[in-house]
Write a protein that holds these residues in place. Structure first.
Motif, PDB file in Angstrom:
ATOM      1  N   ASP A 118      -0.216  -8.624 -20.153  1.00 22.30           N
ATOM      2  CA  ASP A 118      -1.385  -8.043 -20.806  1.00 22.30           C
ATOM      3  C   ASP A 118      -2.276  -7.260 -19.855  1.00 22.30           C
ATOM      4  O   ASP A 118      -2.960  -6.324 -20.270  1.00 22.30           O
ATOM      5  N   SER A 119      -2.306  -7.680 -18.609  1.00 25.10           N
ATOM      6  CA  SER A 119      -3.220  -7.064 -17.643  1.00 25.10           C
ATOM      7  C   SER A 119      -2.448  -6.678 -16.389  1.00 25.10           C
ATOM      8  O   SER A 119      -1.553  -7.419 -15.961  1.00 25.10           O
ATOM      9  N   TRP A 120      -2.836  -5.554 -15.805  1.00 25.82           N
ATOM     10  CA  TRP A 120      -2.194  -5.043 -14.596  1.00 25.82           C
ATOM     11  C   TRP A 120      -3.248  -4.613 -13.598  1.00 25.82           C
ATOM     12  O   TRP A 120      -4.317  -4.109 -13.968  1.00 25.82           O
ATOM     13  N   GLY A 121      -2.913  -4.768 -12.318  1.00 24.94           N
ATOM     14  CA  GLY A 121      -3.754  -4.214 -11.280  1.00 24.94           C
ATOM     15  C   GLY A 121      -3.415  -2.751 -11.044  1.00 24.94           C
ATOM     16  O   GLY A 121      -2.518  -2.188 -11.689  1.00 24.94           O
ATOM     17  N   GLN A 122      -4.125  -2.134 -10.112  1.00 23.82           N
ATOM     18  CA  GLN A 122      -3.944  -0.711  -9.847  1.00 23.82           C
ATOM     19  C   GLN A 122      -2.812  -0.446  -8.860  1.00 23.82           C
ATOM     20  O   GLN A 122      -2.376   0.687  -8.692  1.00 23.82           O
ATOM     21  N   GLY A 123      -2.342  -1.496  -8.189  1.00 19.02           N
ATOM     22  CA  GLY A 123      -1.234  -1.357  -7.264  1.00 19.02           C
ATOM     23  C   GLY A 123      -1.675  -1.215  -5.821  1.00 19.02           C
ATOM     24  O   GLY A 123      -2.761  -0.729  -5.528  1.00 19.02           O
TER      25      GLY A 123
END
Length: 126
Positions: free
Chosen positions: A114-119
């Motif tokens: 559902d949620s992701w960081g920017q990398g």
């Protein structure tokens, strides 16, 4: 959804080590499972490692014995310890979270998160 922020990437020589961190905006609930994915230029995003809400861990064959996923729920932080790095580990690394429980190997599928960081960029070269 969680706000996720990765850190710890950088340049390292082959054989070296890095530890990635992923800070969550709130304390991970009992149902939050989390994972690391990576994406190299021109390639699809691929599963690296996952940890379920009860602490079961899963690692891709390509990183078994070299990478270790862990989490500190009190610090709201996910980690990826990467040892014996290889040039083929070069990629942008993303952390992700999901409220869904893992089943039948679902942790490898980016779609369930559902949620992701920017990398954070990891470059392994001499």
């Amino acid at each position: 959804q969680l706000q996720l922020v990765e850190s710890g990437g950088g340049w390292v020589q082959p054989g070296g080590s890095l530890r990635l961190s992923c800070a969550a905006s709130r304390r991970s609930g009992a149902s939050d499972s989390m994972a690391w994915f990576r994406q190299a230029p021109g390639k699809e995003r691929e599963f690296v490692a996952a940890i379920s809400y009860i602490g079961n861990t899963y690692h891709a064959d390509s990183v078994k014995g070299r990478f270790t996923i862990s989490r500190d729920n009190f610090q709201n932080t996910l980690y990826l310890q990467m040892n014996k790095l290889k040039p083929e580990d070069t990629a942008v690394y993303y952390c992700a979270s999901t409220a869904r429980a893992y089943s039948n190997g679902s942790y490898v599928r980016p779609q369930i998160y559902d949620s992701w960081g920017q990398g954070t960029q990891v470059t392994v070269s001499s």
